[in-house]
Scaffold this active site. Structure first.
Site, PDB file in Angstrom:
ATOM      1  CG  HIS A 182       1.489  -9.625   4.203  1.00 52.01           C
ATOM      2  ND1 HIS A 182       0.418  -9.997   3.293  1.00 52.01           N
ATOM      3  CD2 HIS A 182       1.622  -8.491   3.167  1.00 52.01           C
ATOM      4  CE1 HIS A 182      -0.168  -8.922   3.223  1.00 52.01           C
ATOM      5  NE2 HIS A 182       0.837  -7.684   3.283  1.00 52.01           N
TER       6      HIS A 182
ATOM      7  CB  THR B 167      15.166   3.954  12.291  1.00 47.98           C
ATOM      8  OG1 THR B 167      15.916   4.848  12.631  1.00 47.98           O
ATOM      9  CG2 THR B 167      16.004   2.466  13.010  1.00 47.98           C
TER      10      THR B 167
ATOM     11  CB  THR C   1      -0.823  -0.114   1.061  1.00 51.14           C
ATOM     12  OG1 THR C   1      -1.974  -1.076   1.208  1.00 51.14           O
ATOM     13  CG2 THR C   1      -1.631   1.293   1.235  1.00 51.14           C
TER      14      THR C   1
ATOM     15  CB  CYS D  35     -18.441  -7.525   4.939  1.00 51.81           C
ATOM     16  SG  CYS D  35     -20.041  -6.807   6.561  1.00 51.81           S
TER      17      CYS D  35
END
Ligand code: PLP
Length: 400
Positions: free
Chosen positions: A205, A241, A72, A333
């Site tokens: 991920h 960082t 994103t 939803c």
């Protein structure tokens, strides 16, 4: 028994080898990569090793990769960097497709509200952008700076864009081009320098790395504004960082994805073939969204057209969940109401059929046994829902 997880396009479990690689960073190797002492130098070495591995996902140079917090952030940053690179305050024309991820759609919709011209081109039945619509969209805008953002692989159907062709078309229209490669990186061989793409987004991920880590590819030589100021990290392009543990995890996940790409691809092809054949035998009128070579085999999107399979489609995934199967639907939803997915609508499904869509997606650790059991759960759920919604069953339940 443990729930069966067939929702790897949403997220994947951390690979145990990635977990092991991240552990030292959680314990002893805690240095700040910007520090000049031994602790800092060892953290810096870990970040730069990870950068090499992440660059290999795209065939890029390590210096072209900026670490971010995920897909994103990379998508948002790419849009704003393109705006800056295209002309600063000069008027810009953005072109994207109707089937992009919300991480692209929403920032572009915001820009549209601020009077930036944005066009959303149509997609085919696999949700792949119709490149033959680009020229018409760009015609008559010669006074504007042009930018394009087209995803490489669609997250709902697995549909694959011919990125080489897309980039050549962008070039022929003097347009910058970004691609969301969150679903393709580590799953398809990519030689980004041959593609001539300017920006590309990645996320850890989706390839068995940790959540909250990703990267943005910025083609060498592009002059861009920093995405975050306040520090000289990431060559001044993203201050702050570094997320050391996340970056180490992303690097190891990337290394394994490149190493095991062919083997994973072959296994997913077998799993997808089994899934589509078994579901097709049970329900002959289903539609597979993104089939054959037009789509990645780790995603299997199945629509139960409402005219052939009348049922409360919004309940399918909840019923699967109750029966021990985690999958995604073709809807979201929001505020208590079910909204059909914009991708399903863009490929031509009506609202009811969009909602009656299930996405099964496999990961590097998905077994044949899990897929066999998961598909049987889905078949039982659908059959039960059809039985309950048939007029015969209504009259049966109305009987004393
Ligand atoms: N782009 C695509 C195609 C995705 O599938 C996703 C995740 O669902 C994202 C972007 C967002 O990535 P992240 O969750 O890392 O922010």
């Amino acid at each position: 028994m443990k729930n069966i997880y067939l929702d790897n396009a949403a997220t994947t479990p951390i690979d145990p080898r990635v977990f092991d690689a991240m552990l030292p960073g959680l314990r002893d190797e805690f240095g700040n990569p910007s520090s000049a002492h031994a602790h800092g130098r060892s953290a810096r070495a870990a970040v730069e090793k990870a950068r090499e591995h992440v660059a290999q996902l795209l065939g890029a140079d390590a210096s072209e990769m900026v670490f971010t917090s995920g897909g994103t952030e990379s998508d948002n940053a790419a849009i704003h960097m393109m705006l800056g690179a295209a002309g600063g305050t000069a008027p810009v024309h953005f072109l994207t497709s109707q089937a992009e991820h919300h991480a692209i759609m929403q920032p572009l919709e915001q820009l549209e509200e601020r009077s930036v011209r944005v066009d959303f081109i149509g997609v085919d039945s696999s949700a792949v952008p119709r490149l033959d619509h680009v020229a018409a969209s760009f015609s008559g805008d010669e006074q504007l700076h042009r930018c394009m953002s087209l995803m490489h692989v669609n997250n709902e159907t697995g549909g694959i864009l011919d990125l080489q062709q897309a980039a050549a078309i962008a070039d022929s229209h003097s347009s910058l081009i970004h691609s969301d490669m969150v679903q393709s990186a580590g799953k398809l061989p990519i030689a980004i320098h041959d593609l001539h793409v300017d920006f590309a987004s990645l996320s850890a991920h989706k390839i068995h790395g940790p959540k909250g880590a990703g990267a943005l590819y910025i083609r060498k030589g592009m002059s861009v504004d920093p995405m975050m100021v306040g520090g000289s990290q990431e060559r001044g392009r993203r201050g702050g960082t570094e997320n050391l543990i996340g970056i180490i995890g992303l690097g190891e996940a990337a290394r394994l994805a490149v190493l095991e790409m062919d083997e994973r691809h072959q296994r997913w092809s077998t799993l997808k073939m089994f899934t589509t054949e078994r579901l097709g035998n049970a329900f002959p009128d289903i539609v597979i969204n993104g089939d054959g070579d037009a789509a990645l085999p780790n995603i299997c999107s199945v629509t139960f057209p409402a005219d052939a399979y009348p049922m409360d489609g919004e309940l399918i995934t909840a019923r699967c969940d109750l029966s021990g199967l985690s999958v995604s639907s073709g809807s979201a939803c929001t505020a208590g109401s079910v909204i059909p997915s914009h991708v399903m609508k863009a490929i031509g499904h009506d609202d009811a059929s969009s909602i009656s869509t299930v996405r099964l997606s496999y990961g590097a650790q998905t077994t044949e046994d899990e897929v066999r059991r998961g598909v049987e759960v889905l078949i039982e759920v659908i059959q039960d829902m059809l039985d309950r919604s048939s007029p015969l069953s209504h009259s049966r339940t109305a009987m004393p």
